[in-house]
Design a protein around this motif. Sequence first.
Motif, short mmCIF file in Angstrom:
data_model
loop_
_atom_site.label_atom_id
_atom_site.label_comp_id
_atom_site.label_asym_id
_atom_site.label_seq_id
_atom_site.Cartn_x
_atom_site.Cartn_y
_atom_site.Cartn_z
N PHE A 68 0.84 -1.20 0.00
CA PHE A 68 0.00 0.00 0.00
C PHE A 68 0.87 1.25 0.00
N SER A 69 0.53 2.20 -0.85
CA SER A 69 1.19 3.50 -0.88
C SER A 69 0.12 4.54 -1.16
N ARG A 70 -0.01 5.49 -0.26
CA ARG A 70 -1.09 6.48 -0.40
C ARG A 70 -0.94 7.26 -1.69
N GLY A 71 -2.05 7.41 -2.41
CA GLY A 71 -2.07 8.16 -3.66
C GLY A 71 -3.41 7.98 -4.33
N ALA A 72 -3.72 8.83 -5.29
CA ALA A 72 -5.04 8.82 -5.93
C ALA A 72 -5.36 7.46 -6.55
N ASP A 73 -4.36 6.83 -7.17
CA ASP A 73 -4.59 5.54 -7.82
C ASP A 73 -4.20 4.37 -6.93
N SER A 74 -3.05 4.46 -6.30
CA SER A 74 -2.56 3.32 -5.52
C SER A 74 -3.43 3.01 -4.31
N SER A 75 -4.09 4.02 -3.75
CA SER A 75 -4.95 3.78 -2.59
C SER A 75 -6.13 2.88 -2.94
N LYS A 76 -6.52 2.84 -4.22
CA LYS A 76 -7.64 2.00 -4.63
C LYS A 76 -7.32 0.52 -4.52
N ALA A 77 -6.02 0.19 -4.48
CA ALA A 77 -5.61 -1.21 -4.39
C ALA A 77 -6.01 -1.81 -3.05
N VAL A 78 -6.07 -0.98 -2.02
CA VAL A 78 -6.50 -1.42 -0.70
C VAL A 78 -7.71 -0.59 -0.29
N GLN A 79 -8.84 -1.25 -0.06
CA GLN A 79 -10.06 -0.57 0.33
C GLN A 79 -10.53 -1.11 1.68
N ILE A 80 -11.35 -0.32 2.36
CA ILE A 80 -11.90 -0.75 3.64
C ILE A 80 -13.31 -1.29 3.40
N ASP A 81 -13.48 -2.58 3.62
CA ASP A 81 -14.76 -3.23 3.35
C ASP A 81 -15.62 -3.32 4.60
N HIS A 82 -16.91 -3.05 4.43
CA HIS A 82 -17.89 -3.35 5.47
C HIS A 82 -18.23 -4.84 5.35
N VAL A 83 -17.86 -5.62 6.34
CA VAL A 83 -18.08 -7.06 6.29
C VAL A 83 -19.55 -7.35 6.03
#
Length: 266
Positions: A151-166
Motif C-alpha cells: 500500500f502507498s497512499r495516492g489517488a490511484d494506488s490507494s484504490k488497491a486497498v479498500q476498507i470493506d464493510h463485512v
Amino acid sequence: MTLTWPEFRQARRRSRQAWALLAAAALTVVAVLGWFFTAGQFGAVDPTDGPSEAPVLAAGWMNAVASVRLVPAGSAAALLDTLTVKGRAAQDNYDRSAFGQAWLDVDRNGCDTRNDILRRDLTGAGFTKESGCRVAAGTLREPYTGRQITFSRGADSSKAVQIDHVVALGDAWQKGAQQLTAGQREDLANDPLNLIAVDGPANQDKGASDAATWLPPNKAFRCHYVARQISVKAAYLLWVTPAEKDAMKRVLSSCPGQQTIVAAAQ
C-alpha cells in the motif's frame, strides 16, 4: 483422381466430423476464458497460505464501539440460530448518508476510522509527515484473496486497498438497519468489528452481497468471514434471509468449532 460415390460420402462425413471437432474446441476455449475472467482467476489461485482471520481491535490506541448489544462469546453456529430469518426489505429508499458521514472518529481516539483500520491491518504502517493518523504506506497480507499487497497512499494506488464493510451497508439497510437510530447506524458503519482492509477489486466484486451470493476467494478465511457477519448482525439486531442462513451454515459445517468474533484487543 476420380472418387466413387461411397468414397465421396466417406470423405464428406470425415470433413463434417473435423469441423464439428474444431467448433467444439473453439467453444471450450471461449468457456474457459469466460470462467477465468470471472470467478476462475480467483479459483485458479486458491491460496493455501492466505489469512484465516483478521483483527478487530489493536491494544493501546483503538477503542471498541458501543454496539446495540454485546456479541456473546461462543459458537458462531449457535448465534446464527438466534438471528431472525425473513426476506429483504425494500432498498429503493437506501442512501449511504443514512449511515452518517464516511469515516468518522466514533471511538474518539483522535483518528478517523479509515486510517484506524489501515494502521490496524497493515504491517509496517508508516504515517505521512507530521501526522500520527494519516497512514502513508504499509504491507497487507490480504484476507479475501490471500495476496500480498503493498500500500502507498495516492489517488490511484490507494484504490488497491479498500476498507470493506463485512456486512455491507446496503445489505444491512434491507435487513433491519432502517429501524436503528441515526447514531446506531453511524456506529455500524464505523465499528472495527465490521471493517477489514481488503483487495480493492475483490471488494468491488462483492458489492452489497451477502453470504448467499459472495464469499471470499480465499477459502481459509471463509469461516472467520461468516462468523464475523453473524457477530455484526447480532450486535446490531440485523436479520438474515433463508438463503443467507443456509449459505452460512454450509460454511460453518466445515469448521464446527468456529467461535463468534468479539471486540477484543489483539
